[in-house]
Design a protein around this motif. Structure first.
Motif, PDB file in Angstrom:
ATOM      1  N   MET A   1      25.433  23.671  90.104  1.00  0.00           N
ATOM      2  CA  MET A   1      26.677  24.401  90.219  1.00  0.00           C
ATOM      3  C   MET A   1      27.771  23.648  89.471  1.00  0.00           C
ATOM      4  N   GLY A   2      28.862  24.351  89.086  1.00  0.00           N
ATOM      5  CA  GLY A   2      29.931  23.710  88.365  1.00  0.00           C
ATOM      6  C   GLY A   2      30.592  22.629  89.199  1.00  0.00           C
ATOM      7  N   MET A   3      31.069  21.556  88.526  1.00  0.00           N
ATOM      8  CA  MET A   3      31.659  20.432  89.237  1.00  0.00           C
ATOM      9  C   MET A   3      32.910  20.845  90.006  1.00  0.00           C
ATOM     10  N   THR A   4      33.733  21.693  89.388  1.00  0.00           N
ATOM     11  CA  THR A   4      34.946  22.133  90.086  1.00  0.00           C
ATOM     12  C   THR A   4      34.608  22.886  91.356  1.00  0.00           C
ATOM     13  N   ARG A   5      33.655  23.784  91.236  1.00  0.00           N
ATOM     14  CA  ARG A   5      33.221  24.565  92.397  1.00  0.00           C
ATOM     15  C   ARG A   5      32.641  23.641  93.466  1.00  0.00           C
ATOM     16  N   LEU A   6      31.840  22.672  93.043  1.00  0.00           N
ATOM     17  CA  LEU A   6      31.213  21.748  93.993  1.00  0.00           C
ATOM     18  C   LEU A   6      32.263  20.943  94.743  1.00  0.00           C
ATOM     19  N   LEU A   7      33.263  20.441  94.038  1.00  0.00           N
ATOM     20  CA  LEU A   7      34.291  19.629  94.678  1.00  0.00           C
ATOM     21  C   LEU A   7      35.157  20.453  95.629  1.00  0.00           C
ATOM     22  N   ARG A   8      35.284  21.754  95.359  1.00  0.00           N
ATOM     23  CA  ARG A   8      36.066  22.623  96.235  1.00  0.00           C
ATOM     24  C   ARG A   8      35.270  23.103  97.434  1.00  0.00           C
ATOM     25  N   GLN A   9      33.959  22.969  97.390  1.00  0.00           N
ATOM     26  CA  GLN A   9      33.115  23.600  98.400  1.00  0.00           C
ATOM     27  C   GLN A   9      33.475  23.220  99.839  1.00  0.00           C
ATOM     28  N   PRO A  10      33.741  21.917 100.147  1.00  0.00           N
ATOM     29  CA  PRO A  10      34.041  21.579 101.547  1.00  0.00           C
ATOM     30  C   PRO A  10      35.292  22.274 102.088  1.00  0.00           C
ATOM     31  N   SER A 165      19.480  30.196  92.587  1.00  0.00           N
ATOM     32  CA  SER A 165      20.284  28.985  92.502  1.00  0.00           C
ATOM     33  C   SER A 165      20.972  28.897  91.153  1.00  0.00           C
ATOM     34  N   GLU A 166      22.193  28.413  91.184  1.00  0.00           N
ATOM     35  CA  GLU A 166      22.938  28.184  89.950  1.00  0.00           C
ATOM     36  C   GLU A 166      22.300  27.087  89.104  1.00  0.00           C
ATOM     37  N   VAL A 167      21.422  26.280  89.703  1.00  0.00           N
ATOM     38  CA  VAL A 167      20.803  25.192  88.943  1.00  0.00           C
ATOM     39  C   VAL A 167      19.842  25.701  87.869  1.00  0.00           C
ATOM     40  N   HIS A 168      19.570  27.027  87.846  1.00  0.00           N
ATOM     41  CA  HIS A 168      18.761  27.547  86.742  1.00  0.00           C
ATOM     42  C   HIS A 168      19.435  27.244  85.398  1.00  0.00           C
ATOM     43  N   GLN A 169      20.759  27.039  85.436  1.00  0.00           N
ATOM     44  CA  GLN A 169      21.491  26.727  84.208  1.00  0.00           C
ATOM     45  C   GLN A 169      21.087  25.370  83.629  1.00  0.00           C
ATOM     46  N   TRP A 170      20.510  24.505  84.460  1.00  0.00           N
ATOM     47  CA  TRP A 170      20.144  23.169  84.001  1.00  0.00           C
ATOM     48  C   TRP A 170      18.802  23.128  83.280  1.00  0.00           C
ATOM     49  N   ALA A 171      18.047  24.200  83.352  1.00  0.00           N
ATOM     50  CA  ALA A 171      16.682  24.188  82.813  1.00  0.00           C
ATOM     51  C   ALA A 171      16.689  24.024  81.292  1.00  0.00           C
ATOM     52  N   LYS A 172      15.934  23.061  80.813  1.00  0.00           N
ATOM     53  CA  LYS A 172      15.779  22.877  79.366  1.00  0.00           C
ATOM     54  C   LYS A 172      14.743  23.848  78.810  1.00  0.00           C
ATOM     55  N   TYR A 197      12.248  22.415  89.307  1.00  0.00           N
ATOM     56  CA  TYR A 197      12.976  23.341  90.178  1.00  0.00           C
ATOM     57  C   TYR A 197      13.942  24.220  89.377  1.00  0.00           C
ATOM     58  N   PRO A 198      14.810  23.656  88.535  1.00  0.00           N
ATOM     59  CA  PRO A 198      15.669  24.532  87.725  1.00  0.00           C
ATOM     60  C   PRO A 198      14.879  25.497  86.857  1.00  0.00           C
ATOM     61  N   ALA A 199      13.767  25.025  86.267  1.00  0.00           N
ATOM     62  CA  ALA A 199      12.965  25.898  85.402  1.00  0.00           C
ATOM     63  C   ALA A 199      12.346  27.044  86.187  1.00  0.00           C
ATOM     64  N   SER A 200      11.840  26.756  87.380  1.00  0.00           N
ATOM     65  CA  SER A 200      11.240  27.817  88.198  1.00  0.00           C
ATOM     66  C   SER A 200      12.300  28.821  88.627  1.00  0.00           C
ATOM     67  N   ALA A 292      23.687  31.738  83.819  1.00  0.00           N
ATOM     68  CA  ALA A 292      23.768  31.087  82.512  1.00  0.00           C
ATOM     69  C   ALA A 292      24.136  32.131  81.458  1.00  0.00           C
ATOM     70  N   PRO A 293      25.211  31.943  80.703  1.00  0.00           N
ATOM     71  CA  PRO A 293      25.676  32.976  79.763  1.00  0.00           C
ATOM     72  C   PRO A 293      24.637  33.397  78.734  1.00  0.00           C
ATOM     73  N   TRP A 294      23.778  32.469  78.312  1.00  0.00           N
ATOM     74  CA  TRP A 294      22.817  32.796  77.253  1.00  0.00           C
ATOM     75  C   TRP A 294      21.760  33.796  77.717  1.00  0.00           C
ATOM     76  N   ILE A 295      21.604  33.978  79.020  1.00  0.00           N
ATOM     77  CA  ILE A 295      20.615  34.923  79.533  1.00  0.00           C
ATOM     78  C   ILE A 295      20.932  36.346  79.072  1.00  0.00           C
ATOM     79  N   GLU A 296      22.198  36.650  78.887  1.00  0.00           N
ATOM     80  CA  GLU A 296      22.590  37.994  78.476  1.00  0.00           C
ATOM     81  C   GLU A 296      22.751  38.132  76.964  1.00  0.00           C
ATOM     82  N   THR A 297      22.254  37.164  76.204  1.00  0.00           N
ATOM     83  CA  THR A 297      22.217  37.261  74.750  1.00  0.00           C
ATOM     84  C   THR A 297      20.880  37.862  74.318  1.00  0.00           C
TER      85      THR A 297
END
Length: 331
Positions: A1-10, A165-172, A197-200, A292-297
Motif C-alpha cells: 500500500m502507499g506510504m502516505t495511506r499506510l501512515l494515515r491508517q491508524p 491486496s494492494e501489494v499486487h503493485q509490487w510484483a515484478k 505473494y504479490p505475484a499471486s 496498479a495503473p499499468w493493468i489498464e494499459t
C-alpha cells in the motif's frame, strides 16, 4: 500500500457497519482466524440469518464456531464447513454442498489465502498459486451460478467479493513472457518465493477482473468485486523469519488495524453495489489508487488475456463446463 495511506491508517478507521443483513445467507471463507473470523462475526451481529464460515480442517471447526458466536453475541446462526483451498476435491465438494444445502445464498466473501516463503506444491502448482489464484477462481466459478439462482428466486442484489491486496503493485512478474506462466512460476529451479505473494495477488486481480468482464451482462446480475483490506494484525505473514519478521512485527504494532477494524472493509465490499463490479475497493472507497495503473494499459490487458487463457484451461480440466456456467451460459 502507499506510504502516505499506510501512515494515515491508524487514524482513519473505516466506519462500523450498520447495514442490516436480515434474512441473508453469507459464506465467508478462511474464517477460523483474522479478517474472515471478524467479518463473519460482523455479519452475525448485523442480523444475518445464516453465516457459513469455513476452515481448513474439521479439528478447527468447533473452536471457530464458538469464537464467532462469542464475538457476535448471537448463537444458532453460524455453521462451520470444512474447505481446504489446497485441494481441488475439497473446493468442489464444498461448492456441491452449498448448491445442495443452501436454499438461499446472498453473498460470498472469498477471504482465505496464503503468504509463504516456503516452496511447496499443492495439486500441480506452487501452493501460493493453487490457493490464491486457481482455487479462488474455481470457487468463484462454481458459486456464481448458485448466487445467480438465488438472486432470481428472491429478487435480491447478490454479491461475490474477493479479498485481494494492494501489494499486487509490487510484483515484478518476470514470468510474464513465458509460454506457460503457471508452470514457470511453479518450477523449483526458477521460483521467486521472495515476491510470490504479490505475484499471486497480481494473477488473482487479473482473474477476478476477467470474471467481472465475462459476467457483466449475465442475468440475474451478481456484483463481483475485490477488496484491499489494508494492513491488519493477522497471521498471514507467520512464515516470515529473522529480520523481516521483526520489521513486520514493529510495523504491525505501530500501524496495523485490529482484525475487527479491517474486517469492516469486507462488509463494505458486500454492500458496495453494482458500481463496484470489477473494482478493487480500498478503505471502503470506490475511487482510489489501489490498482496498479499499468493493468489498464494495452500491456495489462494483453497479460490479463494470457493469464486467463491458462487459468481457463486449468478450470476446465478440473471441472468441465464450469466457465460457461459461471458466465450464465449453457455448459
Amino acid at each position: 500500500m502507499g506510504m502516505t495511506r499506510l501512515l494515515r491508517q491508524p487514524f482513519s478507521h473505516p466506519a462500523l457497519p450498520s447495514v442490516s443483513f436480515a434474512s441473508r445467507t453469507i459464506i465467508v471463507t478462511g474464517a477460523n482466524v483474522g479478517l474472515g473470523h471478524a467479518a463473519a462475526a460482523h455479519f452475525v451481529r448485523l442480523g444475518a440469518t445464516r453465516v457459513i464460515a469455513t476452515c481448513r480442517s474439521e479439528s478447527k471447526c468447533a473452536a471457530t464456531l464458538a469464537g464467532i458466536e462469542e464475538a457476535a453475541g448471537r448463537k444458532g446462526v453460524v455453521q462451520v464447513w470444512e474447505l481446504d483451498y489446497s485441494s481441488y476435491a475439497s473446493v468442489q465438494a464444498f461448492c456441491a454442498r452449498a448448491d445442495a444445502e443452501l436454499d438461499r445464498l446472498d453473498a460470498v466473501v472469498l477471504n482465505a489465502g496464503v503468504a509463504t516463503r516456503i516452496y511447496e506444491v499443492a495439486e500441480e502448482d506452487e501452493s501460493s498459486l493453487t490457493v490464491n489464484v486457481v482455487s479462488t477462481t474455481l470457487l468463484a466459478a462454481l458459486l456464481l451460478p448458485v448466487l445467480r439462482r438465488s438472486a432470481d428466486r428472491f429478487s435480491s442484489e447478490n454479491n461475490l467479493t474477493v479479498i485481494s491486496s494492494e501489494v499486487h503493485q509490487w510484483a515484478k512478474f518476470p514470468e510474464r513472457d513465458e509460454a506457460n506462466i503457471f508452470g514457470s512460476m511453479s518450477d523449483p529451479k526458477t521460483k521467486t518465493m521472495a515476491e510470490r505473494y504479490p505475484a499471486s495477488k497480481l494473477l488473482q486481480v487479473f482473474a477476478i477482473r476477467e470474471i467481472a468482464a465475462r459476467t457483466h451482462d449475465s442475468t440475474p446480475f451478481v456484483t463481483v468485486n475485490m477488496v484491499s483490506p489494508g494492513l491488519n494484525k493477522t497471521s498471514l505473514t507467520r512464515s516470515t523469519k529473522g529480520l523481516e519478521a521483526a520489521v513486520i512485527k514493529i510495523v504491525n504494532a505501530l500501524l496495523a488495524w485490529e482484525p475487527d477494524v479491517g474486517a469492516r472493509t469486507l462488509v463494505h465490499g458486500v454492500v458496495a453495489g453494482r458500481a463496484s463490479h470489477g473494482v478493487l475497493l480500498d478503505h471502503c472507497e470506490l475511487e482510489n489508487d489501489a490498482l496498479a495503473p499499468w493493468i489498464e494499459t494495452d500491456e495489462g490487458r494483453r497479460l490479463q488475456r494470457k493469464v486467463w487463457a491458462e487459468l481457463e484451461r486449468k478450470l476446465e480440466a478440473i471441472r468441465p463446463g464450469c466457465v460457461a456456467a459461471m458466465e450464465g451460459k449453457e455448459a
